[in-house]
Write a protein that holds these residues in place. Structure first.
Motif, PDB file in Angstrom:
ATOM      1  N   PHE A  81       0.791  -1.234   0.000  1.00 41.47           N
ATOM      2  CA  PHE A  81       0.000   0.000   0.000  1.00 41.47           C
ATOM      3  C   PHE A  81       0.825   1.287   0.000  1.00 41.47           C
ATOM      4  N   VAL A  82       1.988   1.321   0.639  1.00 38.63           N
ATOM      5  CA  VAL A  82       2.828   2.525   0.631  1.00 38.63           C
ATOM      6  C   VAL A  82       3.381   2.715  -0.786  1.00 38.63           C
ATOM      7  N   PRO A  83       3.177   3.891  -1.406  1.00 37.50           N
ATOM      8  CA  PRO A  83       3.539   4.071  -2.820  1.00 37.50           C
ATOM      9  C   PRO A  83       4.984   3.702  -3.159  1.00 37.50           C
ATOM     10  N   ASP A  84       5.939   4.136  -2.348  1.00 37.06           N
ATOM     11  CA  ASP A  84       7.333   3.842  -2.649  1.00 37.06           C
ATOM     12  C   ASP A  84       7.599   2.344  -2.635  1.00 37.06           C
ATOM     13  N   ARG A  85       7.028   1.650  -1.654  1.00 39.27           N
ATOM     14  CA  ARG A  85       7.225   0.199  -1.574  1.00 39.27           C
ATOM     15  C   ARG A  85       6.457  -0.532  -2.677  1.00 39.27           C
ATOM     16  N   GLU A  86       5.296  -0.021  -3.008  1.00 45.76           N
ATOM     17  CA  GLU A  86       4.506  -0.669  -4.052  1.00 45.76           C
ATOM     18  C   GLU A  86       5.207  -0.610  -5.411  1.00 45.76           C
ATOM     19  N   ARG A  87       5.968   0.464  -5.657  1.00 46.29           N
ATOM     20  CA  ARG A  87       6.731   0.532  -6.909  1.00 46.29           C
ATOM     21  C   ARG A  87       7.782  -0.576  -6.946  1.00 46.29           C
ATOM     22  N   LYS A  88       8.431  -0.829  -5.832  1.00 49.29           N
ATOM     23  CA  LYS A  88       9.418  -1.912  -5.767  1.00 49.29           C
ATOM     24  C   LYS A  88       8.738  -3.279  -5.867  1.00 49.29           C
ATOM     25  N   VAL A  89       7.590  -3.413  -5.195  1.00 53.37           N
ATOM     26  CA  VAL A  89       6.845  -4.679  -5.238  1.00 53.37           C
ATOM     27  C   VAL A  89       6.408  -5.001  -6.658  1.00 53.37           C
ATOM     28  N   ALA A  90       6.017  -3.986  -7.423  1.00 52.92           N
ATOM     29  CA  ALA A  90       5.604  -4.212  -8.813  1.00 52.92           C
ATOM     30  C   ALA A  90       6.757  -4.791  -9.627  1.00 52.92           C
ATOM     31  N   VAL A  91       7.963  -4.274  -9.433  1.00 54.71           N
ATOM     32  CA  VAL A  91       9.140  -4.806 -10.135  1.00 54.71           C
ATOM     33  C   VAL A  91       9.420  -6.234  -9.674  1.00 54.71           C
ATOM     34  N   ALA A  92       9.348  -6.457  -8.362  1.00 53.49           N
ATOM     35  CA  ALA A  92       9.606  -7.798  -7.825  1.00 53.49           C
ATOM     36  C   ALA A  92       8.608  -8.814  -8.356  1.00 53.49           C
ATOM     37  N   ASN A  93       7.340  -8.439  -8.416  1.00 54.54           N
ATOM     38  CA  ASN A  93       6.319  -9.389  -8.881  1.00 54.54           C
ATOM     39  C   ASN A  93       6.423  -9.651 -10.374  1.00 54.54           C
ATOM     40  N   GLU A  94       6.903  -8.678 -11.134  1.00 54.59           N
ATOM     41  CA  GLU A  94       7.157  -8.939 -12.556  1.00 54.59           C
ATOM     42  C   GLU A  94       8.235 -10.011 -12.698  1.00 54.59           C
ATOM     43  N   ILE A  95       9.251  -9.938 -11.843  1.00 56.91           N
ATOM     44  CA  ILE A  95      10.321 -10.944 -11.851  1.00 56.91           C
ATOM     45  C   ILE A  95       9.771 -12.296 -11.407  1.00 56.91           C
ATOM     46  N   VAL A  96       8.938 -12.298 -10.361  1.00 59.05           N
ATOM     47  CA  VAL A  96       8.330 -13.546  -9.880  1.00 59.05           C
ATOM     48  C   VAL A  96       7.595 -14.256 -11.016  1.00 59.05           C
ATOM     49  N   HIS A  97       6.737 -13.531 -11.735  1.00 59.63           N
ATOM     50  CA  HIS A  97       5.954 -14.148 -12.807  1.00 59.63           C
ATOM     51  C   HIS A  97       6.842 -14.606 -13.957  1.00 59.63           C
ATOM     52  N   ARG A  98       7.796 -13.791 -14.332  1.00 56.00           N
ATOM     53  CA  ARG A  98       8.640 -14.131 -15.483  1.00 56.00           C
ATOM     54  C   ARG A  98       9.494 -15.364 -15.200  1.00 56.00           C
ATOM     55  N   VAL A  99      10.126 -15.413 -14.042  1.00 55.71           N
ATOM     56  CA  VAL A  99      10.985 -16.553 -13.699  1.00 55.71           C
ATOM     57  C   VAL A  99      10.141 -17.808 -13.454  1.00 55.71           C
ATOM     58  N   ALA A 100       8.995 -17.648 -12.814  1.00 53.02           N
ATOM     59  CA  ALA A 100       8.109 -18.801 -12.592  1.00 53.02           C
ATOM     60  C   ALA A 100       7.649 -19.391 -13.925  1.00 53.02           C
ATOM     61  N   ASP A 101       7.309 -18.540 -14.880  1.00 49.99           N
ATOM     62  CA  ASP A 101       6.904 -19.026 -16.203  1.00 49.99           C
ATOM     63  C   ASP A 101       8.029 -19.806 -16.864  1.00 49.99           C
ATOM     64  N   GLU A 102       9.253 -19.340 -16.718  1.00 51.39           N
ATOM     65  CA  GLU A 102      10.392 -20.036 -17.323  1.00 51.39           C
ATOM     66  C   GLU A 102      10.572 -21.433 -16.737  1.00 51.39           C
TER      67      GLU A 102
END
Length: 316
Positions: A167-188
């Protein structure tokens, strides 16, 4: 003048009450944080004792303090305990829980401390929820390297979770990057992703506050129920697959087939279902048979029955 003085005094009272409430809130949060510190060894010991329990199925968890159930009223009320209970009820089998998680673990720590222990087990169900502790000092490249090591070591049927909504904007920006990595690596690696961020964000800030422990970081009992719900569809599907493998494959076949065991078991189960459906349809009396039964009260025999007179000892 009286009105002015009243306004000043009223404002001072509001400000004073606000400062008093803020100080009380800070003291309460600090006290809760201290209770969390006290929980850590208790929860860790509780999960270590569970390692001694045998079970027909093995559920293994990799993670941090959330997997330990910190913030819940008891360790088994965390999401790992809730999922273990669900696995037991759905499979109707006993479950051994191997909780390798460590409170405070980052992806780097999980790679170094938890993966070596993973080699000693062959879990039927495996969940991974790690990365929330990386966000404070987030390094995307290091996060991805660590995640690749973890995802490459867990079983191909493992269920990996997104990072939760913060919910905190600064942390949510980092979480968005982290979750993109989670999905991409999991798909691989062909792993299933539990939509933890989607579900926690949908709950909203107010309810998340109410579903948090007093330290305002860890979930409480209700919060962990929401976390568990993110895993449940994938866990249910995995339990059903394990049940099919055990029903349709021998232990040797399952071992030889490895990752292909699920597909073979599913094909055999589907074939059995088709055969059962065909037999059921063949045994079901037709419209004329049902009409004859209503008129005469007779019980029609299926078309494939053997009508030899010797079987009944006289004329049909």
């Amino acid at each position: 003048m009286i009105a002015l003085l009243s306004s000043i005094l009223g404002g001072a009272t509001v400000v004073g009450a606000g400062l008093f409430g803020a100080r009380a809130g800070i003291r309460g949060q600090r006290a809760a944080s201290q209770r969390v510190v006290d929980m850590l060894p208790v929860n860790a010991q509780w999960w270590r004792e569970r390692l001694q329990h045998e079970g027909q199925l093995t559920y293994l968890a990799i993670g941090d303090s959330a997997a330990q159930g910190v913030g819940a009223t008891a360790p088994h009320r965390g999401y790992v305990g809730l999922l273990a209970r669900r696995i037991r009820h759905r499979s109707r089998m006993t479950v051994r829980v191997v909780n390798l998680s460590v409170s405070g673990a980052t992806t780097w720590a999980a790679k170094k401390e938890q993966l070596p222990k993973l080699r000693g087990y062959s879990p039927d169900v495996c969940t991974v929820s790690i990365g929330a502790n990386d966000i404070a000092d987030f390094d995307p490249d290091g996060f991805e390297r660590n995640l690749r090591a973890i995802y490459g070591a867990v079983p191909s049927h493992a269920i990996v979770a997104e990072l939760p909504c913060m919910f905190v904007p600064d942390r949510e920006r980092k979480v968005a990057v982290a979750n993109e990595i989670v999905h991409r690596v999991a798909d691989e690696f062909g792993l299933t992703v539990a939509p933890l961020h989607v579900i926690t964000k949908r709950v909203g800030l107010r309810r998340t506050f109410l579903n948090s422990y007093g330290d305002l970081f860890h979930p409480n009992d209700r919060g962990y129920e929401i976390w568990a719900s993110a895993f449940e569809p994938a866990v249910d599907a995995r339990v059903d697959t394990v049940a099919a493998i055990r029903q349709y494959l021998s232990a040797r076949e399952a071992e030889d087939l490895g990752a292909g065991a699920a597909a073979v078991a599913a094909a055999r189960a589907e074939h059995d279902a088709e055969d059962a459906g065909a037999l059921d349809h063949a045994d079901r009396p037709g419209r004329m048979d049902r009409l004859r039964h209503r008129v005469t009260g007779s019980i029609p025999l299926p078309d494939h029955a053997d009508h030899r007179s010797g079987d009944v000892g006289g004329r049909a």
